[in-house]
Design a protein around this motif. Structure first.
Motif, short mmCIF file in Angstrom:
data_model
loop_
_atom_site.label_atom_id
_atom_site.label_comp_id
_atom_site.label_asym_id
_atom_site.label_seq_id
_atom_site.Cartn_x
_atom_site.Cartn_y
_atom_site.Cartn_z
N ARG A 1 0.84 -1.21 0.00
CA ARG A 1 0.00 0.00 0.00
C ARG A 1 0.87 1.26 0.00
O ARG A 1 0.60 2.22 -0.70
N THR A 2 1.96 1.23 0.80
CA THR A 2 2.85 2.40 0.88
C THR A 2 3.46 2.69 -0.49
O THR A 2 3.53 3.84 -0.93
N THR A 3 3.89 1.63 -1.18
CA THR A 3 4.50 1.81 -2.51
C THR A 3 3.48 2.45 -3.45
O THR A 3 3.81 3.38 -4.21
N GLN A 4 2.24 1.94 -3.39
CA GLN A 4 1.20 2.49 -4.26
C GLN A 4 0.99 3.97 -3.97
O GLN A 4 0.91 4.79 -4.89
N LEU A 5 0.90 4.30 -2.66
CA LEU A 5 0.64 5.70 -2.27
C LEU A 5 1.77 6.61 -2.73
O LEU A 5 1.54 7.68 -3.31
N VAL A 6 3.01 6.17 -2.48
CA VAL A 6 4.17 6.99 -2.87
C VAL A 6 4.18 7.20 -4.39
O VAL A 6 4.38 8.32 -4.88
N PHE A 7 3.92 6.12 -5.13
CA PHE A 7 3.94 6.22 -6.59
C PHE A 7 2.85 7.16 -7.09
O PHE A 7 3.10 8.06 -7.90
N VAL A 8 1.62 6.95 -6.57
CA VAL A 8 0.48 7.76 -7.06
C VAL A 8 0.65 9.22 -6.67
O VAL A 8 0.55 10.12 -7.53
N ILE A 9 0.93 9.46 -5.38
CA ILE A 9 1.04 10.86 -4.92
C ILE A 9 2.25 11.53 -5.59
O ILE A 9 2.16 12.67 -6.05
N GLY A 10 3.36 10.81 -5.68
CA GLY A 10 4.56 11.36 -6.32
C GLY A 10 4.31 11.71 -7.78
O GLY A 10 4.67 12.79 -8.25
N SER A 11 3.64 10.80 -8.50
CA SER A 11 3.37 11.05 -9.92
C SER A 11 2.42 12.22 -10.08
O SER A 11 2.61 13.08 -10.97
N LEU A 12 1.38 12.27 -9.24
CA LEU A 12 0.44 13.39 -9.32
C LEU A 12 1.16 14.71 -9.05
O LEU A 12 0.93 15.72 -9.74
N ALA A 13 2.05 14.69 -8.04
CA ALA A 13 2.79 15.91 -7.71
C ALA A 13 3.65 16.35 -8.90
O ALA A 13 3.69 17.55 -9.24
N LEU A 14 4.30 15.38 -9.55
CA LEU A 14 5.15 15.72 -10.70
C LEU A 14 4.32 16.33 -11.83
O LEU A 14 4.73 17.30 -12.47
N VAL A 15 3.14 15.74 -12.07
CA VAL A 15 2.26 16.25 -13.14
C VAL A 15 1.83 17.68 -12.82
O VAL A 15 1.86 18.56 -13.69
N ILE A 16 1.46 17.90 -11.56
CA ILE A 16 1.00 19.25 -11.17
C ILE A 16 2.15 20.25 -11.26
O ILE A 16 1.99 21.36 -11.78
N ILE A 17 3.34 19.85 -10.79
CA ILE A 17 4.50 20.74 -10.87
C ILE A 17 4.81 21.06 -12.34
O ILE A 17 5.07 22.21 -12.70
#
Lengths: 111, 184
Positions: free
Chosen positions: B156-172
């Motif tokens: 679950r942690t891996t999923q969260l890090v990947f999803v939140i990290g990717s979303l953050a990169l897209v927004i940035i």
């Protein structure tokens, strides 16, 4: 209605890849071919040129069902061959198409 | 067998579109597709065909996994196959239900995020920062659908890090585009 063979049902749920898959099987019926040769051959047979996305979508489906098999690469190109199961499925589908065509022609003749 | 011409490298647009295909798909068919694409003239229909193929490849991840399985079965590598199936985090354990859920999240998310973006566009008017978010709805929805396919079976942690990290990169990325556009 023409009776459906179980082998004929192999291509039933291919959706929009049904026609490309059938043409690929027909193309491979006279020997192994890689994607480029298949595209050219299908263009000759059916006067339709499938894009790479459609061609490989159909190839992946046929391969996953065991109807075609990938052979060792010739440089970067992998040829594909028809498997025994693929040959049965192709024969069944062509027989089904022929039966439907015969019915259609008979009805047109009596119309 | 017909001789194929020696193919040049596909152009940057086509190479970019080919990168939209899942990693496993590219590993299996990428070189062959690139060869085929390189010999075809660049056209809108070619790009649309490749994009539709990439979406299909994401929606049907089991196709490549099962193609590999059939080949291995034929070679009598049953032990290797079982090991691969049990180790695969993606493909073999993705069910039809997961694929549908992933598609629903992708399509539903795209619609919802697009409506939000349209609302912002109406409220904000011609704002470069709002404009730069035009492509974010699909990307965000796609990222949110990954836990059902690529990330399935991961912690679950891996999923969260990947999803939140990717979303953050897209927004940035979108904010950076907006910043650059605003300065032009």
């Amino acid at each position: 209605m023409a009776k459906r063979d179980t082998q004929d049902a192999e291509l039933d749920d291919f959706g929009r890849f049904g026609e490309p898959a059938l043409l690929i099987l027909i193309s491979l019926a006279d020997g192994p071919k890689h994607g480029y040769a298949m595209t050219d051959d299908i263009a000759d047979i059916a006067e339709v040129r499938f894009g790479p996305g459609t061609l490989y979508g159909a190839i992946a489906r046929l391969e996953s069902r065991g109807l075609i098999q990938r052979l060792d690469a010739e440089d970067r190109r992998n040829p594909y061959r028809l498997t025994a199961l693929g040959e049965k499925a192709l024969r069944a589908r062509l027989a089904s198409i022929q039966a439907i065509a015969r019915i259609g022609q008979r009805r047109l003749a009596t119309a | 067998m017909n001789a194929a011409p020696t193919s040049p490298r596909p152009g940057p647009i086509v190479r970019g579109v080919l990168r939209l295909y899942p990693h496993r798909w590219r590993a299996r068919y990428g070189a062959e597709m690139a060869d085929l694409v390189a010999t075809a003239p660049l056209s809108i229909s070619l790009v649309i065909d490749l994009i539709a193929g990439a979406i299909d490849a994401h929606l049907q991840p089991h196709l490549v996994a099962s193609s590999m399985s059939v080949a291995q079965e034929r070679e009598g590598e049953m032990v290797g196959k079982l090991m691969k199936l049990s180790c695969a985090g993606y493909g073999a354990n993705v069910t039809r239900r997961d694929v549908w859920l992933s598609a629903a999240v992708m399509l539903g998310g795209t619609v919802v995020f697009t409506l939000i973006w349209m609302r912002l566009h109406i409220v904000g008017g011609d704002n470069p920062y709002v404009d730069s978010f035009a492509v974010v709805p699909f990307l965000a929805a796609y990222i949110l659908s990954l836990p059902f396919t690529y990330l399935k079976g991961r912690r679950r942690t891996t999923q969260l890090v990947f999803v939140i990290g990717s979303l953050a990169l897209v927004i940035i990325g979108a904010l950076a585009v907006g910043f650059i556009t605003a300065r032009m």
